[in-house]
Write an enzyme that holds these catalytic residues in place. Structure first.
Site, PDB file in Angstrom:
ATOM      1  N   ALA A 158      -5.749   2.895  -4.912  1.00 37.98           N
ATOM      2  CA  ALA A 158      -6.515   4.030  -5.296  1.00 37.98           C
ATOM      3  C   ALA A 158      -7.881   3.696  -4.582  1.00 37.98           C
ATOM      4  O   ALA A 158      -8.744   2.927  -4.891  1.00 37.98           O
ATOM      5  CB  ALA A 158      -6.919   3.933  -6.640  1.00 37.98           C
ATOM      6  N   CYS A 159      -8.111   4.718  -3.325  1.00 36.58           N
ATOM      7  CA  CYS A 159      -9.352   4.488  -2.643  1.00 36.58           C
ATOM      8  C   CYS A 159     -10.123   5.692  -2.495  1.00 36.58           C
ATOM      9  O   CYS A 159      -9.711   6.935  -3.069  1.00 36.58           O
ATOM     10  CB  CYS A 159      -8.923   4.124  -1.206  1.00 36.58           C
ATOM     11  SG  CYS A 159      -7.797   2.627  -1.198  1.00 36.58           S
ATOM     12  N   THR A 160     -11.206   5.678  -1.756  1.00 36.90           N
ATOM     13  CA  THR A 160     -12.350   6.624  -1.504  1.00 36.90           C
ATOM     14  C   THR A 160     -12.667   6.834  -0.225  1.00 36.90           C
ATOM     15  O   THR A 160     -12.963   5.741   0.542  1.00 36.90           O
ATOM     16  CB  THR A 160     -13.546   6.670  -2.435  1.00 36.90           C
ATOM     17  OG1 THR A 160     -12.902   6.947  -3.777  1.00 36.90           O
ATOM     18  CG2 THR A 160     -14.395   8.013  -2.135  1.00 36.90           C
ATOM     19  N   ARG A 207     -13.449   9.882  -9.769  1.00 35.07           N
ATOM     20  CA  ARG A 207     -14.101   9.257  -8.510  1.00 35.07           C
ATOM     21  C   ARG A 207     -14.423  10.422  -7.581  1.00 35.07           C
ATOM     22  O   ARG A 207     -15.403  10.343  -6.822  1.00 35.07           O
ATOM     23  CB  ARG A 207     -13.071   8.274  -7.989  1.00 35.07           C
ATOM     24  CG  ARG A 207     -13.164   7.164  -8.928  1.00 35.07           C
ATOM     25  CD  ARG A 207     -12.200   5.924  -8.023  1.00 35.07           C
ATOM     26  NE  ARG A 207     -10.726   6.453  -8.353  1.00 35.07           N
ATOM     27  CZ  ARG A 207     -10.004   6.897  -7.125  1.00 35.07           C
ATOM     28  NH1 ARG A 207     -10.342   6.996  -5.840  1.00 35.07           N
ATOM     29  NH2 ARG A 207      -8.720   7.005  -7.389  1.00 35.07           N
ATOM     30  N   TYR A 233       0.793  -1.081   0.128  1.00 34.40           N
ATOM     31  CA  TYR A 233       0.117   0.099   0.074  1.00 34.40           C
ATOM     32  C   TYR A 233       0.774   1.201  -0.083  1.00 34.40           C
ATOM     33  O   TYR A 233       0.188   2.397  -0.074  1.00 34.40           O
ATOM     34  CB  TYR A 233      -1.010   0.067   1.187  1.00 34.40           C
ATOM     35  CG  TYR A 233      -2.147   1.002   0.764  1.00 34.40           C
ATOM     36  CD1 TYR A 233      -3.242   0.542   0.026  1.00 34.40           C
ATOM     37  CD2 TYR A 233      -2.228   2.186   1.183  1.00 34.40           C
ATOM     38  CE1 TYR A 233      -4.276   1.292  -0.284  1.00 34.40           C
ATOM     39  CE2 TYR A 233      -3.141   2.999   1.101  1.00 34.40           C
ATOM     40  CZ  TYR A 233      -4.545   2.530   0.209  1.00 34.40           C
ATOM     41  OH  TYR A 233      -5.362   3.410  -0.002  1.00 34.40           O
TER      42      TYR A 233
END
Length: 278
Positions: free
Chosen positions: A23-25, A209, A18
């Protein structure tokens, strides 16, 4: 290694991935009563990798002297904190901040750690685990996440138990570059949520996003109070939910509520299997 057949170096790389990719929200929102809700999608693309990680998902309880001190949703064999909550205290998620945001695009802290030149910095999700092991309140958690020396850039997102307790901390390896608080967002814009993906929120650029998430949150907040059901719909909207999304977590630290769901980005017309992580 003898028990699993997995080499130590493979476990090490698995636990630091990580730092390099993701690629997160994450979103923190306040409802009409002042309760702070935390939602997150963890994206670990490409799709081939995400499909291998989903079966490894599990809920974990971290215990000390027979008592649960915090909870996490994680992948089997992963020892850091990507999404964690301490009941009646705070919750935390991390979003990748690209190495391209670093001057010269050089991952200096990580390179120095690997070469043994400087090992005073911490891996991101090991630092966040320390936050849960060493602090008892939202303010203490914010302080440690703000001040710890890391190996590279990151976004750390926190939610607390009091109205206004929510923040996105934008980090490089040494400094906190910006502290974006839910309380300030409410006071200055009358907007009861903050949403982070993988870009500096002040960059002024269009990002799919982020733009989608903000639009969905604005619509939900204008029509109804935020709750787990509405927030799950936001996190399941495309492209916030995408082929790299492995799970969605919903957290309400004030009440000690935490729900996590496997996520799949299906083709139009397919049935979406919203399976609960156990």
């Amino acid at each position: 290694q003898k028990a699993t057949g997995i080499r130590v170096v493979e476990v090490f790389v698995y636990n630091i991935m990580y730092e390099l990719s993701g690629a997160c929200t994450s979103v923190v929102a306040q409802d009409a009563s002042g309760a702070v809700i935390h939602g997150r999608n963890l994206d670990f693309g490409p799709e081939e990798l995400a499909s291998k990680l989903r079966p490894l998902l599990m809920n974990v309880q971290f215990m000390k002297r027979g008592k649960v001190i915090f909870r996490s949703v994680s992948y089997a064999g992963y020892i850091g904190c990507l999404t964690c909550m301490k009941d009646q205290a705070f919750s935390l998620s991390v979003d990748t901040r690209s190495w391209s945001a670093v001057p010269l695009h050089v991952p200096g802290g990580l390179l120095e750690w690997i070469l043994g030149m400087d090992r005073t910095g911490k891996f991101l999700t090991f630092m966040t685990r320390d936050v849960f092991q060493e602090t008892a309140s939202y303010s203490e958690a914010v302080k440690l996440a703000n001040e710890s020396k890391l190996l590279g850039p990151a976004y750390v997102i926190l939610a607390g138990v009091q109205a206004g307790e929510g923040a996105v901390i934008t980090r490089d390896s040494v400094h906190s570059l910006h502290f974006w608080s839910l309380a300030d967002e409410i006071a200055s814009k009358n907007r009861p949520f903050i949403l982070e993906t993988n870009y500096d929120h002040w960059d002024g650029k269009a990002h799919d996003r982020r733009d989608n998430g903000n639009a969905c949150m604005a619509q939900v907040m204008s029509n109804a109070t935020i709750d787990f059901k509405n927030l799950f719909q936001v996190m399941s909207s495309k492209p916030t939910r995408n082929k790299g999304t492995t799970y969605t977590s919903l957290l309400l630290p004030q009440q000690g509520l935490m729900e996590s769901y496997f996520q799949h980005c299906c083709n139009d017309g397919d049935v979406l299997p919203n399976t609960v992580v156990v």
